[in-house]
Write a protein that holds these residues in place. Structure first.
Motif, PDB file in Angstrom:
ATOM      1  N   ARG A 177       0.868  -1.151   0.000  1.00  0.00           N
ATOM      2  CA  ARG A 177       0.000   0.000   0.000  1.00  0.00           C
ATOM      3  C   ARG A 177       0.905   1.200   0.000  1.00  0.00           C
ATOM      4  NH1 ARG A 177      -4.900  -0.312   2.206  1.00  0.00           N
ATOM      5  NH2 ARG A 177      -6.058   1.610   2.390  1.00  0.00           N
ATOM      6  N   PRO A 204     -10.551  -8.616   2.564  1.00  0.00           N
ATOM      7  CA  PRO A 204     -11.180  -7.303   2.464  1.00  0.00           C
ATOM      8  C   PRO A 204     -12.120  -7.118   3.643  1.00  0.00           C
ATOM      9  CG  PRO A 204     -11.386  -8.547   0.419  1.00  0.00           C
ATOM     10  CD  PRO A 204     -10.876  -9.491   1.459  1.00  0.00           C
ATOM     11  N   ARG A 207      -8.903  -5.627   7.292  1.00  0.00           N
ATOM     12  CA  ARG A 207      -7.560  -5.280   6.870  1.00  0.00           C
ATOM     13  C   ARG A 207      -6.630  -5.021   8.033  1.00  0.00           C
ATOM     14  NH1 ARG A 207      -9.578  -1.703   2.032  1.00  0.00           N
ATOM     15  NH2 ARG A 207      -9.584  -3.309   0.460  1.00  0.00           N
TER      16      ARG A 207
ATOM     17  N   ARG B   8     -14.603 -11.656  -1.914  1.00  0.00           N
ATOM     18  CA  ARG B   8     -14.713 -10.220  -1.687  1.00  0.00           C
ATOM     19  C   ARG B   8     -16.097  -9.824  -1.152  1.00  0.00           C
ATOM     20  NH1 ARG B   8     -12.221  -6.345  -2.715  1.00  0.00           N
ATOM     21  NH2 ARG B   8     -13.458  -4.591  -2.249  1.00  0.00           N
ATOM     22  N   VAL B  11     -17.519 -11.558   2.340  1.00  0.00           N
ATOM     23  CA  VAL B  11     -17.078 -11.104   3.651  1.00  0.00           C
ATOM     24  C   VAL B  11     -18.263 -10.413   4.295  1.00  0.00           C
ATOM     25  CG1 VAL B  11     -15.622  -9.495   4.875  1.00  0.00           C
ATOM     26  CG2 VAL B  11     -14.687 -10.898   3.060  1.00  0.00           C
ATOM     27  N   ASP B  12     -18.638 -10.919   5.419  1.00  0.00           N
ATOM     28  CA  ASP B  12     -19.856 -10.475   6.065  1.00  0.00           C
ATOM     29  C   ASP B  12     -19.523  -9.384   7.068  1.00  0.00           C
ATOM     30  OD1 ASP B  12     -22.250 -10.242   7.242  1.00  0.00           O
ATOM     31  OD2 ASP B  12     -22.549 -12.382   7.564  1.00  0.00           O
ATOM     32  N   TYR B 211     -15.908   0.321  -5.343  1.00  0.00           N
ATOM     33  CA  TYR B 211     -15.708   1.355  -4.337  1.00  0.00           C
ATOM     34  C   TYR B 211     -16.645   2.543  -4.554  1.00  0.00           C
ATOM     35  CZ  TYR B 211     -11.545  -0.961  -2.680  1.00  0.00           C
ATOM     36  OH  TYR B 211     -10.693  -1.873  -2.140  1.00  0.00           O
ATOM     37  N   GLU B 218     -18.489  -4.178   0.314  1.00  0.00           N
ATOM     38  CA  GLU B 218     -18.970  -5.045   1.395  1.00  0.00           C
ATOM     39  C   GLU B 218     -19.461  -4.252   2.598  1.00  0.00           C
ATOM     40  OE1 GLU B 218     -15.623  -5.436   0.489  1.00  0.00           O
ATOM     41  OE2 GLU B 218     -14.387  -5.188   2.290  1.00  0.00           O
ATOM     42  N   ARG B 219     -19.140  -2.952   2.618  1.00  0.00           N
ATOM     43  CA  ARG B 219     -19.709  -2.125   3.681  1.00  0.00           C
ATOM     44  C   ARG B 219     -21.136  -1.728   3.359  1.00  0.00           C
ATOM     45  NH1 ARG B 219     -15.269   0.773   5.969  1.00  0.00           N
ATOM     46  NH2 ARG B 219     -13.920  -0.878   6.719  1.00  0.00           N
ATOM     47  N   ARG B 287      -6.850   1.567  -0.860  1.00  0.00           N
ATOM     48  CA  ARG B 287      -6.810   0.302  -1.583  1.00  0.00           C
ATOM     49  C   ARG B 287      -5.401  -0.262  -1.521  1.00  0.00           C
ATOM     50  NH1 ARG B 287      -9.809   1.591  -7.226  1.00  0.00           N
ATOM     51  NH2 ARG B 287      -7.660   2.011  -7.816  1.00  0.00           N
ATOM     52  N   GLU B 291      -4.418  -5.516  -4.864  1.00  0.00           N
ATOM     53  CA  GLU B 291      -5.761  -5.646  -5.424  1.00  0.00           C
ATOM     54  C   GLU B 291      -5.792  -5.102  -6.847  1.00  0.00           C
ATOM     55  OE1 GLU B 291      -9.085  -4.478  -2.718  1.00  0.00           O
ATOM     56  OE2 GLU B 291      -9.557  -3.152  -4.390  1.00  0.00           O
TER      57      GLU B 291
END
Lengths: 497, 379
Positions: A177, A204, A207, B8, B11-12, B211, B218-219, B287, B291
C-alpha cells in the motif's frame, strides 16, 4: 533560437493553494515528451504525478524536491525548440506568478486558518504534517508508461496462434500500500511477517489489526506522537480511550530538565518546547486540569520495616535480589490496593464510567539519563516478594539503560514515585494521566520519635498520596494511605490483610 | 472460465448475520475470459461479426486514450476535475453499443464510454470538466442525457422518462446508469420501486466498480447487488463488466425485454475502477496495490486483443492503426481543449429555463450593469 516555456503548478484537486514537490522524475538536460511525468506532487488531497504539457528539453528545475510551492508558481522550464541552446527569457505565457507579495488575509481563501492550516474552497486544507511514501519508479519507466496503450506490446501478428494471456496472479507479490494509512501499513506488515500465509490473504473488510479508537482520540494520540498500535485499549471492546493515550504519554515522559548551565552572565536561554518535553507538558497539564487532585500526607515510623528488610535480605529466596525499602512500599501498596480496589481505577470520560482494573500494573517512576520514565510491573499483585524484587530491579535497570519498551510504559494503573532517593522528604505528585492514585515515598531519616511513650531515635519516612477526587473520596484515600502506612510501620500486620 | 473473487463480497460485515437463504455462489455471465478465451453461455449467446469485434476493440482503445489524455490535461491545470473510467471501458462500450438508435441513456458523470458510443464528441464532454459549459451535446439528438453529478438522481429521471415512453406507446428502452455506491441512495430505491410498479421500460445498469469513492462494497451490501433486484420484483443479472461481449449480450437482451413490455432489469456489471474516483482522490489511501495488480490481469482491452489475435480477426497492422488513431484523437482533444474559448459571463443565464423569466431577465440586466460599472475590463 530556444523557446523556453514554464509549467506552473496547477491546482490538481479543486481548490488547493499549494503542493509539495515530493520528487523530480526528470533532470536538467532530459528530453521530455508531452504527458511524460515530470514530478510527483503531494497536496492536501493526494500525491500525484504531473505530466509534462510540453515536449522539449528540461533547462531548469525551479524548486528542490521537498519544497512547498504555491499553486500558480512556475516549477520547471522546458525548451520546446530543441535546436536552440537555452538562455533566453521564458516565454510570455509563463510570467512568474505573484508568489510572496499579496498574501491573502487570514480567513480568506489561501489565508491562514485555525490549526495552522490554510483556508481553501473545499476539503480539509493543505496538510500541516509530513507524510512519507514509498519510493516510486524511475523517470524512464514512468515515461514509457505515459503514452503506451496497455497491452500494446501484445500480438505482433504472426501466423502462429498466440498463447492465451497469463492471468494467474503472481503469488510472490505482497500486498503493498503506497498511501499513508496505518491500515495499509499494518496489513502490509502483517503480510510480510506472516510469510507462510498466502500473499493475498488480507481479507477485504478485515484489513489488519487497526486499533480501535475514536477519531478525536486518534488525533490526540497523533498530536502527542503516540502510536496507537502499541496501546491496549481500556474502553468498550478494547477501544483506546483518551486516558490510555494520556497514560502512554505519561509513561514515557521525561524528568524536568536539568537547569541549563548559565550560558553567560545575565543572558537568558530560550529552549524550544518540543518532543518529549512538549509531550510531558501536555500530559501533565491534561492530568492536572482534568483530574481534581487531592494530596494527603502521613509520617510513619518504619524502623521495624528496616529491621525486617535486613533479616529478609539474608534469606536464600531473596539472595541475589535487591531488598530495598521501595520493595516494601510496593508490597504495601499492592496489599492495600487489594483491600481498596477503587484506588486502582480509571475515569473514562467518554463512556462516563469508572474502570476498576482487574489487576495492578504498578508503575515505578525511574530517573534515567533520558529523563523520567514510568515503566510498570504488569499484574504486580500476583508476584511473590522475591518475584516483585526481581521485576523492580529489572525494570529500573532497563530504564536506566534507556531500553524501556513502550509496552512496559503503557497500561500502568497505580504509580509509586520514590522521591526519597533524592534526599527529599515528600511532595505533591501529579497523577500519571489515566490513573487515580500516586504515592510519593520520601527519604527514610533517623528522627526523634515518640516510641512506647519515650522519645527515641527512630527511622521515619513520609508518604504522600495524590488521588483523583472524582473517583476517590477523602475517606477511601485516607484509609488506603493509612493501610500503606500501617504495613510499613508494622510489616507483621500484613498477616491480617 | 476464471472465477472472479467470490470472497470479496462474501465477507460479512456482521459476523454470522449473513443471508443464508440466498444462493452463496454467484452467477457471472462471461463470454470472454480474462485470458482471452471465447466461451459460450447457455442463456446469453452473441452473434457478432469480425468487423463488429474490431469495432469494439477500437472503441475501447480510443476511449481509454481519451481518458488518459483528459487525466493528463487535468494534471496540467487545463481541466477542473476529471472522473476517470479506466478499467470500466468494456462495461460502458458494451452497454452503449447494445442500445438501439432510438433508446435513451441517463448517465452519471463517468459514462465517457457510453457518450462515445452514442456519438458525443469527446470535446463536448471535456468542456463540462473544463468548466466552460454544462455539457455541449444535444441530449435528444444523441439519446444521451447530460451528465448527472448528484449520485443516483438520474435513475429517477430515467424511470420517469421510461414511464413517458410507455404512455407514448413508443418502442423504446431507457438505460439508467448508476454505480455501486448509488444503490445505497434513497432515490435509486424509489426509482426501482416505481419502475417495477409500472413495469417501465427501463434497464438499471450498475457498474459495480467495488468502491463508493473509498467505501468498499462489502460495507454497503450483505448480498451481491444483482440479488437485490429480486426484492424489487424484476430480474437481476451479474455480468463480467470487463468482458465487452458479455455486457453487450446481456444489455441487448434486457433492453429488448424492456421494449417488448416485459419491464425493468437490473444489470450488475462487475468491474473495477483502476484509477482514482476523480482526480481529487488518492486511491492509494484506501486500496491495496495488490488488489489493483489482480484486476490488471482482468483488463478488458487486453483480453479482447488476445482474442482478436488468437482468432486471426485482427493483425498487427490493425492494432497499429488503432493506436495511431488514438494518438490523433488525443492530439485533437488536447488542442481542442486548449482552444476552448472562455464563456461570456452572461451565458450562465441562458440555460436556466427554456424560456427566460422576467426575474431572470432582470438579474441578467443587473449583472450586465454591474460589470459595466468597473473602469477596467474585467476580462
Amino acid at each position: 533560437m530556444p523557446t523556453l516555456r514554464q509549467f506552473k503548478l496547477p491546482d490538481v484537486g479543486e481548490g488547493l493553494t499549494e503542493g509539495e514537490i515530493l520528487q523530480w522524475l526528470v533532470a536538467v538536460g532530459d528530453t521530455v515528451t508531452v504527458n511524460q511525468p515530470l514530478c510527483e506532487v503531494e497536496t492536501a488531497k493526494a500525491a500525484v504525478e504531473l505530466p509534462s504539457p510540453f515536449a522539449g528539453t528540461v533547462t531548469e528545475l525551479l524548486f528542490e524536491a521537498g519544497t512547498m510551492v504555491d499553486v500558480g508558481t512556475p516549477i520547471i522550464t522546458i525548451d520546446t525548440d530543441a535546436g536552440g541552446a537555452g538562455g533566453s527569457a521564458p516565454a510570455a505565457d509563463a510570467e512568474p506568478a505573484e508568489a510572496a507579495d499579496g498574501e491573502p488575509a487570514a480567513g480568506l481563501i489561501g489565508g491562514s486558518a485555525p490549526g495552522g492550516r490554510t483556508a481553501v474552497l473545499v476539503g480539509y486544507g493543505p496538510r500541516t504534517t509530513e507524510a512519507r511514501r514509498r519510493p516510486r519508479r524511475s523517470g524512464s519507466a514512468a515515461a514509457a508508461r505515459a503514452t503506451a496503450l496497455p497491452g500494446a506490446d501484445y500480438g505482433s501478428g504472426g501466423t502462429d496462434q498466440p498463447p492465451l494471456l497469463a492471468t494467474a496472479p503472481d503469488m510472490r507479490s505482497k500486498p503493498v500500500r503506497h498511501g499513508g494509512l496505518e491500515v495499509g501499513r499494518q496489513a502490509e506488515a502483517a503480510a510480510l511477517r506472516d510469510d507462510a500465509a498466502p500473499a493475498r490473504g488480507v481479507a477485504p473488510g478485515r484489513r489488519g489489526p487497526r486499533p480501535l479508537a475514536k477519531p478525536p482520540v486518534r488525533k490526540y494520540a497523533k498530536d502527542l506522537g503516540v502510536d496507537l498500535t502499541t496501546l491496549t485499549g481500556s474502553g468498550t471492546d478494547g477501544c483506546i480511550t483518551r486516558a490510555d493515550v494520556d497514560a502512554a504519554v505519561a509513561a514515557r515522559t521525561a524528568a524536568p530538565a536539568q537547569p541549563a548551565a548559565p550560558a553567560g552572565a545575565g543572558t537568558e536561554q530560550r529552549i524550544p518546547v518540543k518532543g518529549v518535553r512538549k509531550a510531558t507538558a501536555a500530559a501533565m497539564v491534561a492530568s492536572a486540569f482534568t483530574a481534581p487532585h487531592v494530596t494527603e500526607f502521613l509520617t510513619v515510623d518504619v524502623t521495624r520495616m528496616m529491621k525486617l528488610r535486613a533479616r529478609l535480605a539474608a534469606r536464600p529466596e531473596l539472595a541475589g535480589v535487591k531488598v530495598s525499602p521501595l520493595l516494601f512500599v510496593a508490597k504495601a501498596v499492592l496489599l492495600a490496593a487489594a483491600r481498596h480496589p477503587m484506588v486502582n481505577s480509571s475515569w473514562d470520560e467518554a463512556a462516563q464510567e469508572i474502570v476498576v482494573h482487574g489487576q495492578v500494573n504498578l508503575g515505578i517512576a525511574a530517573a534515567t539519563p533520558r529523563g523520567l520514565v514510568v515503566p510498570n510491573v504488569k499484574d504486580a499483585g500476583r508476584l511473590s516478594l522475591a518475584e516483585l524484587a526481581g521485576a523492580l530491579a529489572e525494570l529500573t535497570e532497563t530504564a536506566r539503560a534507556g531500553r524501556t519498551s513502550p509496552a512496559d510504559m503503557t497500561g500502568g494503573t497505580l504509580t509509586i514515585t520514590n522521591v526519597g532517593v533524592f534526599g527529599v522528604d515528600t511532595g505533591t505528585p501529579i497523577l500519571n494521566p489515566g490513573e487515580s492514585a500516586i504515592l510519593a515515598f520520601g527519604a527514610v531519616r533517623e528522627m526523634p520519635w515518640v516510641h512506647k511513650g519515650k522519645v527515641r531515635v527512630r527511622q521515619v519516612t513520609q508518604l504522600a498520596l495524590s488521588f483523583d477526587h472524582r473517583i476517590i473520596d477523602g475517606e477511601l484515600g485516607s484509609r488506603f494511605l493509612a493501610d500503606v502506612g500501617a504495613l510499613l510501620h508494622d510489616p507483621g500486620s500484613a498477616l491480617a490483610f | 472460465m476464471t472465477a472472479l473473487p467470490e470472497t470479496r463480497e462474501m465477507v460479512d460485515p456482521v459476523p454470522g448475520a449473513g443471508a443464508p437463504h440466498l444462493p452463496q455462489r454467484t452467477q457471472l455471465v462471461q463470454l470472454l475470459t480474462p485470458e482471452g478465451d471465447r466461451v459460450e453461455h447457455p442463456e446469453y449467446s452473441l452473434e457478432i461479426s469480425d468487423e463488429e469485434l474490431r469495432g469494439l476493440y477500437r472503441d475501447l482503445a480510443l476511449v481509454r486514450r481519451w481518458d488518459v489524455e483528459a487525466t493528463a490535461l487535468q494534471r496540467q491545470g487545463e481541466l477542473g476535475i476529471w472522473a476517470s473510467l479506466l478499467g470500466q471501458e468494456a462495461a460502458q462500450i458494451g452497454a452503449g453499443r447494445a442500445m438501439a438508435e432510438t433508446d435513451m441513456a441517463f448517465p452519471t458523470y463517468r459514462e465517457h464510454g457510453v457518450a462515445w458510443a452514442r456519438g458525443v464528441d469527446p470535446l463536448h464532454v471535456i468542456s463540462l470538466f473544463r468548466g466552460v459549459d454544462n455539457g455541449g451535446w444535444d441530449p435528444v439528438a444523441r439519446g444521451f442525457n447530460l451528465y448527472t453529478v448528484v449520485i443516483g438522481a438520474q435513475t429517477l429521471h430515467a424511470t420517469g422518462y421510461a414511464m413517458g415512453v410507455q404512455r407514448d406507446g413508443a418502442e423504446q428502452a431507457v438505460l439508467a446508469f448508476l454505480g455501486d455506491g448509488a444503490t445505497s441512495q434513497g432515490e435509486v430505491n424509489e426509482a426501482m420501486i416505481w419502475a417495477a410498479s409500472f413495469s417501465a421500460p427501463v434497464v438499471f445498469f450498475c457498474q459495480n466498480n467495488q468502491y463508493a469513492i473509498s467505501v468498499p462494497l462489502e460495507r454497503q451490501s450483505r448480498v451481491p447487488l444483482y440479488q437485490r433486484a429480486a426484492g424489487f420484483g424484476f430480474p437481476g443479472v451479474r455480468v463480467d463488466g470487463n468482458d465487452v461481449l458479455a455486457v453487450l449480450a446481456v444489455t441487448r437482451q434486457a433492453l429488448q425485454a424492456a421494449r417488448e413490455g416485459q419491464g425493468p432489469t437490473f444489470i450488475e456489471a462487475f468491474t473495477y475502477r483502476m484509477g482514482a474516483h476523480t482526480t481529487s482522490d488518492d486511491p492509494t489511501r484506501y486500496r491495496l496495490a495488490s488488489e489493483l495488480e489482480e484486476w490488471k490481469l482482468r483488463d478488458p482491452i487486453a483480453r479482447l486483443k488476445a482474442h482478436l489475435s488468437r482468432s486471426s480477426i485482427a493483425d498487427a497492422a490493425f492494432f497499429d492503426s488503432v493506436e495511431a488513431e488514438a494518438d490523433e484523437l488525443a492530439a485533437r482533444i488536447r488542442s481542442g481543449t486548449l482552444e476552448m474559448p472562455d464563456p461570456t459571463p452572461t451565458s450562465m443565464f441562458d440555460s436556466v429555463y427554456a424560456e427566460q423569466t422576467p426575474q431572470l431577465a432582470q438579474q441578467r440586466a443587473d449583472f450586465v450593469a454591474y460589470r459595466a460599472s468597473f473602469e477596467e475590463d474585467g476580462e
